[in-house]
Design an enzyme around this catalytic site. Structure first.
Site, mmCIF file in Angstrom:
data_model
loop_
_atom_site.group_PDB
_atom_site.id
_atom_site.type_symbol
_atom_site.label_atom_id
_atom_site.label_comp_id
_atom_site.label_asym_id
_atom_site.label_seq_id
_atom_site.Cartn_x
_atom_site.Cartn_y
_atom_site.Cartn_z
ATOM 1 C CD GLU A 12 -2.887 -1.100 2.223
ATOM 2 O OE1 GLU A 12 -4.337 -1.475 2.004
ATOM 3 O OE2 GLU A 12 -2.409 -1.099 3.510
ATOM 4 C CG ASP A 196 -11.814 -8.024 -0.883
ATOM 5 O OD1 ASP A 196 -10.905 -7.439 -0.527
ATOM 6 O OD2 ASP A 196 -12.925 -7.986 0.086
HETATM 7 O O1 OS5 Z 1 -4.742 -4.722 6.015
HETATM 8 C C1 OS5 Z 1 -5.735 -5.646 5.851
HETATM 9 C C2 OS5 Z 1 -7.053 -4.903 5.790
HETATM 10 N N1 OS5 Z 1 -7.037 -4.510 4.352
HETATM 11 C C3 OS5 Z 1 -8.379 -3.953 3.687
HETATM 12 C C4 OS5 Z 1 -9.096 -5.112 3.237
HETATM 13 C C5 OS5 Z 1 -10.039 -5.747 4.010
HETATM 14 N N2 OS5 Z 1 -10.234 -5.883 5.256
HETATM 15 C C6 OS5 Z 1 -11.190 -6.832 5.700
HETATM 16 N N3 OS5 Z 1 -12.008 -7.503 5.073
HETATM 17 C C7 OS5 Z 1 -11.750 -7.719 3.596
HETATM 18 N N4 OS5 Z 1 -12.581 -8.188 2.909
HETATM 19 C C8 OS5 Z 1 -10.848 -6.646 3.220
HETATM 20 N N5 OS5 Z 1 -10.303 -6.520 1.786
HETATM 21 C C9 OS5 Z 1 -9.345 -5.397 1.888
HETATM 22 C C10 OS5 Z 1 -6.392 -5.509 3.527
HETATM 23 C C11 OS5 Z 1 -5.490 -6.496 4.621
HETATM 24 C C12 OS5 Z 1 -6.189 -7.858 4.744
HETATM 25 S S1 OS5 Z 1 -5.483 -9.116 5.631
HETATM 26 C C13 OS5 Z 1 -4.567 -9.595 4.223
HETATM 27 C C14 OS5 Z 1 -3.248 -10.866 4.772
HETATM 28 C C15 OS5 Z 1 -2.778 -11.174 3.517
HETATM 29 C C16 OS5 Z 1 -1.056 -11.784 3.707
HETATM 30 N N6 OS5 Z 1 -1.058 -12.551 4.737
HETATM 31 N N7 OS5 Z 1 0.132 -13.074 4.541
HETATM 32 N N8 OS5 Z 1 0.639 -12.681 3.523
HETATM 33 C C17 OS5 Z 1 -0.061 -11.684 3.113
HETATM 34 C C18 OS5 Z 1 2.065 -12.709 3.445
HETATM 35 C C19 OS5 Z 1 3.076 -12.111 4.298
HETATM 36 C C20 OS5 Z 1 3.946 -12.738 4.962
HETATM 37 C C21 OS5 Z 1 4.942 -12.234 5.837
HETATM 38 C C22 OS5 Z 1 4.873 -10.867 6.436
HETATM 39 C C23 OS5 Z 1 3.894 -10.153 5.482
HETATM 40 C C24 OS5 Z 1 3.115 -10.781 4.474
#
Ligand code: OS5
Length: 230
Positions: A12, A196
């Site tokens: 972001e 999404d």
């Molecule tokens: O910051 C979180 C909220 N964001 C907005 C969002 C959201 N929130 C709630 N519900 C939804 N349907 C949403 N759509 C967009 C986005 C973000 C969501 S949590 C995503 C986690 C993804 C992830 N997990 N592991 N990794 C990525 C890899 C990783 C590994 C190590 C370090 C960093 C990343």
């Protein structure tokens, strides 16, 4: 003037750092902070990590440690409103915590004593965003953003949040940043591009569109910064 630009995930803020080009990096309380001089204003840029606790820490740090006087958040969100499609931009008019629940004591969802269900974003920056959108030939939707420590991938939960708070989009950091800025009297602007629809396909859609939607949001926020520094 010192402006804070914040996101939750590296993706972001990456387009913002790329656009700025030259910056210094420091570490504070487990996060990296990027500082730059941009068109005569000082910028501090950071991603917080995901969720309300980390975003509270980062917003507080940007204000109290780095001296930020305004805060702009750029990121992605899940859509509640059917009119919001992947890539669309939503500007928060006000924000609420959808997972804050002491209803057992007769209080409404999102409320704790001496707090409020909604925190309003800075009206001047919202007005400015309309001018920016017009100049960019882009459509932006204003609306209510609901925040909680939950990636929503469930139609029933999404509809409940929509109905309970009249919310148009949901994410995991906006309301906590809003509470910090409101308490410390720092004007804030929260922009999100849809990644999404917070439904059963949300995680797949999120993975596919995180990067492109983050760029949409970041480009808009940088145009806001360009207007603010003039
Ligand atoms: O910051 C979180 C909220 N964001 C907005 C969002 C959201 N929130 C709630 N519900 C939804 N349907 C949403 N759509 C967009 C986005 C973000 C969501 S949590 C995503 C986690 C993804 C992830 N997990 N592991 N990794 C990525 C890899 C990783 C590994 C190590 C370090 C960093 C990343």
């Amino acid at each position: 003037m010192k402006l804070a630009i914040m996101g939750a995930m590296p993706e972001e803020i990456a387009p913002i750092l790329q656009r700025i080009g030259t910056y210094t990096t420091s570490e504070y309380a487990g996060n990296k902070y990027y500082e730059a001089s941009y068109k005569d204003v000082d910028l501090v840029i950071a991603y917080s990590k995901i969720g309300k606790v980390f975003s509270t820490l980062t917003a507080t740090t940007m204000i109290e440690h780095f001296g930020a006087q305004r805060l702009l958040f750029s990121g992605v969100a899940g859509a509640i409103s059917a009119s919001l499609k992947v890539g669309d931009l939503i500007v928060a008019t006000k924000l609420t915590q959808h997972d804050l629940d002491i209803t057992a004591f007769g209080h409404p969802y999102g409320y704790v004593p001496e707090g409020s269900v909604f925190v309003e974003a800075d009206k001047e920056m919202i007005e400015l965003s309309k001018i920016v959108a017009n100049e960019m030939g882009k459509t932006i939707q204003e609306g209510i953003i609901a925040t909680g420590d939950q990636f929503v991938a469930d139609e029933a939960r999404k509809n409940w949040i929509g109905k309970t708070f009249s919310a148009d989009a949901l994410e995991m950091e906006g309301a906590s940043v809003a509470v910090v800025c409101d308490a410390l009297d720092v004007p804030f602007f929260i922009l999100r591009a849809i990644s999404d629809a917070a439904d059963m396909d949300a995680s797949f859609s999120f993975d596919e569109f995180l990067e492109t939607s983050a760029v949409e949001s970041a480009e808009f926020v940088m145009k806001m910064v360009d207007k603010l520094v003039r």
